[in-house]
Design a protein around this motif. Sequence first.
Motif, PDB file in Angstrom:
ATOM      1  N   UNK A  23       0.819  -1.208   0.000  1.00 31.49           N
ATOM      2  CA  UNK A  23       0.000   0.000   0.000  1.00 31.49           C
ATOM      3  C   UNK A  23       0.857   1.263   0.000  1.00 31.49           C
ATOM      4  N   UNK A  24       2.080   1.153   0.470  1.00 24.64           N
ATOM      5  CA  UNK A  24       2.938   2.328   0.632  1.00 24.64           C
ATOM      6  C   UNK A  24       3.882   2.534  -0.545  1.00 24.64           C
ATOM      7  N   UNK A  25       3.563   1.902  -1.678  1.00 28.41           N
ATOM      8  CA  UNK A  25       4.350   2.065  -2.889  1.00 28.41           C
ATOM      9  C   UNK A  25       3.457   2.572  -4.023  1.00 28.41           C
ATOM     10  N   UNK A  26       3.984   3.484  -4.823  1.00 26.72           N
ATOM     11  CA  UNK A  26       3.208   4.023  -5.939  1.00 26.72           C
ATOM     12  C   UNK A  26       2.889   2.939  -6.961  1.00 26.72           C
ATOM     13  N   UNK A  27       3.803   1.975  -7.125  1.00 22.14           N
ATOM     14  CA  UNK A  27       3.605   0.927  -8.127  1.00 22.14           C
ATOM     15  C   UNK A  27       2.337   0.124  -7.861  1.00 22.14           C
ATOM     16  N   UNK A  28       2.054  -0.133  -6.603  1.00 25.55           N
ATOM     17  CA  UNK A  28       0.859  -0.910  -6.246  1.00 25.55           C
ATOM     18  C   UNK A  28      -0.409  -0.207  -6.730  1.00 25.55           C
ATOM     19  N   UNK A  29      -0.515   1.091  -6.449  1.00 28.33           N
ATOM     20  CA  UNK A  29      -1.718   1.831  -6.817  1.00 28.33           C
ATOM     21  C   UNK A  29      -1.766   2.097  -8.316  1.00 28.33           C
ATOM     22  N   UNK A  38      -1.100  14.094  -8.256  1.00 24.31           N
ATOM     23  CA  UNK A  38       0.213  14.176  -7.630  1.00 24.31           C
ATOM     24  C   UNK A  38       0.443  15.601  -7.149  1.00 24.31           C
ATOM     25  N   UNK A  39       1.075  15.741  -5.997  1.00 22.66           N
ATOM     26  CA  UNK A  39       1.361  17.059  -5.435  1.00 22.66           C
ATOM     27  C   UNK A  39       2.788  17.466  -5.763  1.00 22.66           C
ATOM     28  N   UNK A  40       3.040  18.765  -5.881  1.00 21.46           N
ATOM     29  CA  UNK A  40       4.414  19.216  -6.116  1.00 21.46           C
ATOM     30  C   UNK A  40       5.238  19.065  -4.855  1.00 21.46           C
ATOM     31  N   UNK A  41       6.544  19.085  -5.006  1.00 23.69           N
ATOM     32  CA  UNK A  41       7.410  19.022  -3.839  1.00 23.69           C
ATOM     33  C   UNK A  41       8.399  17.885  -3.916  1.00 23.69           C
ATOM     34  N   UNK A  42       9.372  17.931  -2.988  1.00 24.46           N
ATOM     35  CA  UNK A  42      10.448  16.947  -2.981  1.00 24.46           C
ATOM     36  C   UNK A  42       9.934  15.521  -2.783  1.00 24.46           C
ATOM     37  N   UNK A  43       8.898  15.361  -1.939  1.00 22.21           N
ATOM     38  CA  UNK A  43       8.410  14.027  -1.620  1.00 22.21           C
ATOM     39  C   UNK A  43       7.603  13.373  -2.717  1.00 22.21           C
ATOM     40  N   UNK A  44       7.161  14.157  -3.726  1.00 19.46           N
ATOM     41  CA  UNK A  44       6.361  13.619  -4.826  1.00 19.46           C
ATOM     42  C   UNK A  44       5.180  12.814  -4.292  1.00 19.46           C
ATOM     43  N   UNK A  45       4.367  13.438  -3.427  1.00 18.03           N
ATOM     44  CA  UNK A  45       3.179  12.779  -2.896  1.00 18.03           C
ATOM     45  C   UNK A  45       2.211  12.455  -4.016  1.00 18.03           C
ATOM     46  N   UNK A  46       1.524  11.338  -3.883  1.00 20.07           N
ATOM     47  CA  UNK A  46       0.490  10.975  -4.854  1.00 20.07           C
ATOM     48  C   UNK A  46      -0.845  10.872  -4.145  1.00 20.07           C
ATOM     49  N   UNK A  59     -15.772   7.106  -1.735  1.00 19.64           N
ATOM     50  CA  UNK A  59     -15.270   8.366  -2.293  1.00 19.64           C
ATOM     51  C   UNK A  59     -14.070   8.944  -1.548  1.00 19.64           C
ATOM     52  N   UNK A  60     -13.523   8.202  -0.608  1.00 21.09           N
ATOM     53  CA  UNK A  60     -12.370   8.712   0.138  1.00 21.09           C
ATOM     54  C   UNK A  60     -11.092   8.610  -0.693  1.00 21.09           C
ATOM     55  N   UNK A  61     -10.235   9.618  -0.541  1.00 22.57           N
ATOM     56  CA  UNK A  61      -8.920   9.586  -1.173  1.00 22.57           C
ATOM     57  C   UNK A  61      -7.845   9.655  -0.092  1.00 22.57           C
ATOM     58  N   UNK A  62      -6.699   9.068  -0.400  1.00 20.24           N
ATOM     59  CA  UNK A  62      -5.565   9.099   0.506  1.00 20.24           C
ATOM     60  C   UNK A  62      -4.399   9.825  -0.154  1.00 20.24           C
ATOM     61  N   UNK A  63      -3.514  10.346   0.664  1.00 18.87           N
ATOM     62  CA  UNK A  63      -2.263  10.936   0.201  1.00 18.87           C
ATOM     63  C   UNK A  63      -1.115  10.049   0.654  1.00 18.87           C
ATOM     64  N   UNK A  64      -0.317   9.583  -0.291  1.00 19.32           N
ATOM     65  CA  UNK A  64       0.849   8.758   0.016  1.00 19.32           C
ATOM     66  C   UNK A  64       2.108   9.588  -0.195  1.00 19.32           C
ATOM     67  N   UNK A  65       2.901   9.721   0.874  1.00 20.20           N
ATOM     68  CA  UNK A  65       4.122  10.534   0.766  1.00 20.20           C
ATOM     69  C   UNK A  65       5.343   9.721   1.166  1.00 20.20           C
ATOM     70  N   UNK A  66       6.202   9.393   0.206  1.00 19.00           N
ATOM     71  CA  UNK A  66       7.475   8.755   0.558  1.00 19.00           C
ATOM     72  C   UNK A  66       8.418   9.798   1.150  1.00 19.00           C
ATOM     73  N   UNK A  67       9.282   9.372   2.029  1.00 22.42           N
ATOM     74  CA  UNK A  67      10.232  10.300   2.644  1.00 22.42           C
ATOM     75  C   UNK A  67      11.421  10.499   1.716  1.00 22.42           C
TER      76      UNK A  67
END
Length: 235
Positions: A23-29, A38-46, A59-67
Amino acid sequence: MHILYDAHSLCDADGPPQICAEWFTAAYWRELHAIVGEAPGRGASIFIDATASGSASPNQQWTLRPYRRGGLIEHLSEDRYLWTGADQSRAFREFRLTARLHDQGLPVPQPVGACVWRQGIFYQAALMTVRIPGARALADLLANGSASDELLADVGRLIHRFHAAGLDHVDLNARNILVDAQSEPWLIDFDRCRLRAQGQWRQRNLDRLKRSIDKFAPQRANDYSKYLLQGYAAS
């Protein structure tokens, strides 16, 4: 691999939520075609359509942010940190702080989970939170001139609430303040932040935010800062 999650942010009619490291990897989603932005910034949140997980509200959305690292050290290692235990990892510490602020009723995203992958003496990590519906970064509103004086006063009141709770936000800038569809401000991104006794750190937070306002709205920076500080002082 270590996972910390908030069962209250997940739902599963058949039993406990089945949260997993994938769940914590962009590839999975991406494989589920569930990435919606996707949000701007160093972390490249999706941003994720969380219903694809089978454990989210409709209808819920999540934000995933890698460090991700910043500054000169990112040239040595973009996303690896020295391992000193899961509880001391940046992801677990931010998750717990966010949960504590959320439980106090402060306007922060609800945490979903944090994951840490250990690789010898290093680790990688990611954090997942519930996305704030319709939110836009204050930075964007400043840049396009649509941040009202009243909104800036509300932001000042928001910061005062967090300061009263003892939060030292070490990266207080206009991108880490979101404004929802009802024009209510929220605070995000608590990496390396902490709760502490009152002190000069509050002024350092405000000075950092002023520099951010100067960057995104140079033509009206003094006006915006004035209304923000008025809201802060009136709280």
